[in-house]
Design an enzyme around this catalytic site. Structure first.
Site, PDB file in Angstrom:
ATOM      1  N   VAL A 107       0.834  -1.207   0.000  1.00 14.75           N
ATOM      2  CA  VAL A 107       0.000   0.000   0.000  1.00 14.75           C
ATOM      3  C   VAL A 107       0.869   1.257   0.000  1.00 14.75           C
ATOM      4  CG1 VAL A 107      -1.661   1.308   1.387  1.00 14.75           C
ATOM      5  CG2 VAL A 107      -1.993  -1.139   1.044  1.00 14.75           C
TER       6      VAL A 107
ATOM      7  N   ASN B 135     -14.079  -5.537   2.266  1.00 12.42           N
ATOM      8  CA  ASN B 135     -13.310  -6.781   2.161  1.00 12.42           C
ATOM      9  C   ASN B 135     -14.121  -7.976   2.673  1.00 12.42           C
ATOM     10  OD1 ASN B 135     -11.172  -5.606   0.933  1.00 12.42           O
ATOM     11  ND2 ASN B 135      -9.713  -5.883   2.590  1.00 12.42           N
TER      12      ASN B 135
ATOM     13  N   CYS C  88      -4.867  -9.674   2.797  1.00 14.54           N
ATOM     14  CA  CYS C  88      -5.986  -8.813   3.216  1.00 14.54           C
ATOM     15  C   CYS C  88      -7.215  -9.577   3.680  1.00 14.54           C
ATOM     16  CB  CYS C  88      -6.360  -7.891   2.064  1.00 14.54           C
ATOM     17  SG  CYS C  88      -4.941  -6.968   1.467  1.00 14.54           S
TER      18      CYS C  88
ATOM     19  N   ARG D  11       1.646 -14.823   0.801  1.00 15.60           N
ATOM     20  CA  ARG D  11       0.973 -14.819   2.100  1.00 15.60           C
ATOM     21  C   ARG D  11      -0.407 -15.475   2.005  1.00 15.60           C
ATOM     22  NH1 ARG D  11       1.814  -8.614   3.678  1.00 15.60           N
ATOM     23  NH2 ARG D  11       1.812  -8.442   1.418  1.00 15.60           N
TER      24      ARG D  11
HETATM   25  C1  UGA Z   1      -8.159  -7.244  -1.799  1.00 20.73           C
HETATM   26  C2  UGA Z   1      -9.305  -6.351  -2.309  1.00 20.73           C
HETATM   27  O1  UGA Z   1      -9.796  -6.840  -3.557  1.00 20.73           O
HETATM   28  C3  UGA Z   1      -8.826  -4.899  -2.495  1.00 20.73           C
HETATM   29  O2  UGA Z   1      -9.928  -4.074  -2.879  1.00 20.73           O
HETATM   30  C4  UGA Z   1      -8.260  -4.406  -1.146  1.00 20.73           C
HETATM   31  O3  UGA Z   1      -7.755  -3.080  -1.271  1.00 20.73           O
HETATM   32  C5  UGA Z   1      -7.137  -5.327  -0.712  1.00 20.73           C
HETATM   33  O4  UGA Z   1      -7.645  -6.673  -0.578  1.00 20.73           O
HETATM   34  C6  UGA Z   1      -6.625  -4.814   0.621  1.00 20.73           C
HETATM   35  O5  UGA Z   1      -7.396  -4.828   1.591  1.00 20.73           O
HETATM   36  O6  UGA Z   1      -5.525  -4.242   0.671  1.00 20.73           O
HETATM   37  P1  UGA Z   1      -6.059  -8.501  -2.939  1.00 20.73           P
HETATM   38  O7  UGA Z   1      -5.912  -9.195  -1.632  1.00 20.73           O
HETATM   39  O8  UGA Z   1      -4.884  -7.887  -3.602  1.00 20.73           O
HETATM   40  O9  UGA Z   1      -7.150  -7.290  -2.797  1.00 20.73           O
HETATM   41  O10 UGA Z   1      -6.621  -9.564  -3.951  1.00 20.73           O
HETATM   42  P2  UGA Z   1      -8.019  -9.921  -4.661  1.00 20.73           P
HETATM   43  O11 UGA Z   1      -7.879  -9.772  -6.117  1.00 20.73           O
HETATM   44  O12 UGA Z   1      -9.149  -9.251  -4.010  1.00 20.73           O
HETATM   45  O13 UGA Z   1      -8.084 -11.495  -4.357  1.00 20.73           O
HETATM   46  C7  UGA Z   1      -8.144 -11.976  -3.020  1.00 20.73           C
HETATM   47  C8  UGA Z   1      -8.278 -13.476  -3.022  1.00 20.73           C
HETATM   48  O14 UGA Z   1      -9.583 -13.867  -3.428  1.00 20.73           O
HETATM   49  C9  UGA Z   1      -7.323 -14.232  -3.939  1.00 20.73           C
HETATM   50  O15 UGA Z   1      -6.829 -15.354  -3.241  1.00 20.73           O
HETATM   51  C10 UGA Z   1      -8.184 -14.676  -5.100  1.00 20.73           C
HETATM   52  O16 UGA Z   1      -7.718 -15.858  -5.708  1.00 20.73           O
HETATM   53  C11 UGA Z   1      -9.500 -14.899  -4.399  1.00 20.73           C
HETATM   54  N1  UGA Z   1     -10.679 -14.781  -5.292  1.00 20.73           N
HETATM   55  C12 UGA Z   1     -10.990 -13.598  -5.861  1.00 20.73           C
HETATM   56  C13 UGA Z   1     -11.485 -15.900  -5.517  1.00 20.73           C
HETATM   57  O17 UGA Z   1     -11.229 -17.002  -4.991  1.00 20.73           O
HETATM   58  N2  UGA Z   1     -12.585 -15.768  -6.314  1.00 20.73           N
HETATM   59  C14 UGA Z   1     -12.916 -14.593  -6.889  1.00 20.73           C
HETATM   60  O18 UGA Z   1     -13.945 -14.548  -7.597  1.00 20.73           O
HETATM   61  C15 UGA Z   1     -12.104 -13.484  -6.663  1.00 20.73           C
END
Ligand code: UGA
Length: 436
Positions: free
Chosen positions: A11, A205, A257, A324
């Protein structure tokens, strides 16, 4: 404006680089000297598309500098706190880093400067920061909560073109100053209290994590009924009230996150004597989802002892080198405990450290990892994995068992090639339904 960013994790670093790109004068501070030296030389310690180029450009332009301590008598308009808030044993975030920074800022910031939290912090933190500054006789410093919504893998785009800007403030003057700082950012603005801003971040989140656990439960039922969860999600997502985002079934969410923030919100609710039943179930479903490949391997291999298992993908999602809370790590531990020979492939991660602090190497050659394997589990849907020559993979594997933990491969194509293929709620587990 003159901006101080404290903490150069995901961030902090991306925020600093993006503000510098907008023409502000940014100093990024991090206690880790080696990291600061690397950053000052224009090299990002995190893998994020486009970040190295922007970092280098802003350093050359003179808008971005790095230091390993907050400067004395700092004449900054705003200090953004983006330090780590690791989870405590009880699930709540450890805020000691945040308050250490606040105390330092109290000794150096000029009157009228803003201290804003960018890290995800519990509801009520901004108020505590305000009280802390007051106790240090710094009523003249303003406090705000400006949560960040960037995703790893698309962090720069998410920061330059955010879906919304949330300004949690105690007074109008702070809101105006924050609006000025963001005047060239094309996004709707929500001005609210700091507590509301802090809750917007957690609730966002938690809601996204809920969508994922929900579709994962639907997927598990699909597997028993003959329905295809990918089509189900598409059909659901066309309803604008539902939307198609975050309905990809798989091995659940990981990263720095969602796991941390869902636990933190459950813990916060508990401290307030509220039982957050829904979110507790979301967390539980996510943990159960990660066990699917293990159950499948057990049912197909019987005993995993001595078998070679290929794990494809180590990063918690594609386009990042962040491991992570990656399901791969848990799977690796479970398999090695059972005596399996586990080999791992990832296009960008070269190693990771287990909970017992052992360093595990990760191969860059997927075919070497798959050669002679008794089974393969696709954990991260990297394009490099989807684009493998699966005919060749079939030829080199000892047994053609593939568990697609992200529904990323084409089931019929895989089965036509001769793979014993399974996924998360696409192909039915019931032979009598396959015939329908
Ligand atoms: C997440 C949020 O999407 C951001 O908006 C937020 O700012 C961030 O956390 C944070 O709090 O800093 P991030 O952790 O980078 O972002 O990743 P995401 O793309 O949201 O994916 C999170 C997890 O969910 C991954 O393991 C992904 O594989 C999983 N996921 C995502 C699924 O299993 N299915 C989905 O349909 C979407």
């Amino acid at each position: 404006m003159k901006i101080l960013v404290i903490g150069t994790g995901y961030v902090g670093l991306v925020t600093g680089v993006c503000y510098a790109q907008k023409g502000h004068q940014v100093l990024c501070v991090d206690a880790d000297l080696a990291k600061v030296t690397q950053l000052a030389a224009g090299h990002s310690p995190i893998y994020e598309s486009g970040l190295d180029v922007m970092l280098d450009a802003q350093i050359r332009r003179g808008t971005l500098t790095f230091a390993n301590a907050i400067p004395q008598n700092a004449d900054y308009d705003i200090a953004m706190i983006a330090v780590g808030t690791p989870a405590r044993a009880d699930g709540g975030p450890d805020l000691r880093n945040v308050f250490r920074v606040v105390e330092e800022l109290a000794m150096t910031l000029r009157p009228g400067a803003i201290v804003a939290t960018k890290s995800t912090v519990p509801v009520g933190t901004a108020l505590k920061i305000k009280r802390c500054l007051e106790s240090l006789r710094r009523r003249d410093i303003r406090v705000a909560s400006v949560p960040e919504f960037l995703r790893e893998g698309s962090a720069i785009n998410d920061t330059l073109f955010p879906s919304r800007l949330i300004f949690g403030v105690f007074d109008d003057a702070t809101a105006q100053q924050l609006q000025q700082l963001h005047e060239r950012v094309p996004a709707p603005v929500v001005i609210c209290s700091p507590a509301t801003a802090e809750m917007i971040k957690y609730a966002s989140n938690a809601y996204l994590a809920t969508k994922i656990s929900f579709i994962n439960e639907i997927a598990n039922i699909c597997a028993k009924t003959g329905a295809d969860v990918v089509e189900v999600a598409r059909g659901m997502g066309l309803d604008a009230r539902i939307g198609d985002a975050f309905l990809r079934a798989g091995l659940g969410y990981g990263g720095s996150c969602f796991p941390k923030d869902t636990h933190a919100l459950v813990s916060l609710a508990g401290e307030l004597d509220y039982d957050f039943k829904l979110l507790k179930a979301v967390v539980e479903v996510n943990q159960r989802q990660r066990r699917l490949p293990m159950e499948w391997l057990d049912s197909h291999l019987g005993d995993c002892g001595g078998r070679k298992i290929a794990l494809l993908g180590v990063a918690f999602k594609p386009a990042t080198n962040d491991v992570r809370e990656s399901p791969t790590l848990e799977l690796y531990q479970a398999l090695t405990l059972r005596g399996a020979r586990v080999e791992l492939y990832d296009p960008v991660v070269s190693s990771f450290v287990t909970s017992s602090r052992a360093s595990v190497p990760v191969d860059r050659d997927a075919y070497a990892v798959l050669d002679g394997a008794d089974a393969a589990v696709l954990v991260t849907e990297w394009p490099q994995i989807l684009e493998l020559n699966w005919t060749r993979v079939h030829a080199i594997m000892h047994r053609p068992l593939v568990f697609d933990g992200r529904n990323a491969l084409h089931p019929t194509t895989m089965m036509d090639m001769g793979f014993v293929y399974a996924d998360v709620g696409r192909t039915t587990l019931l032979p009598e339904l396959i015939a329908l």
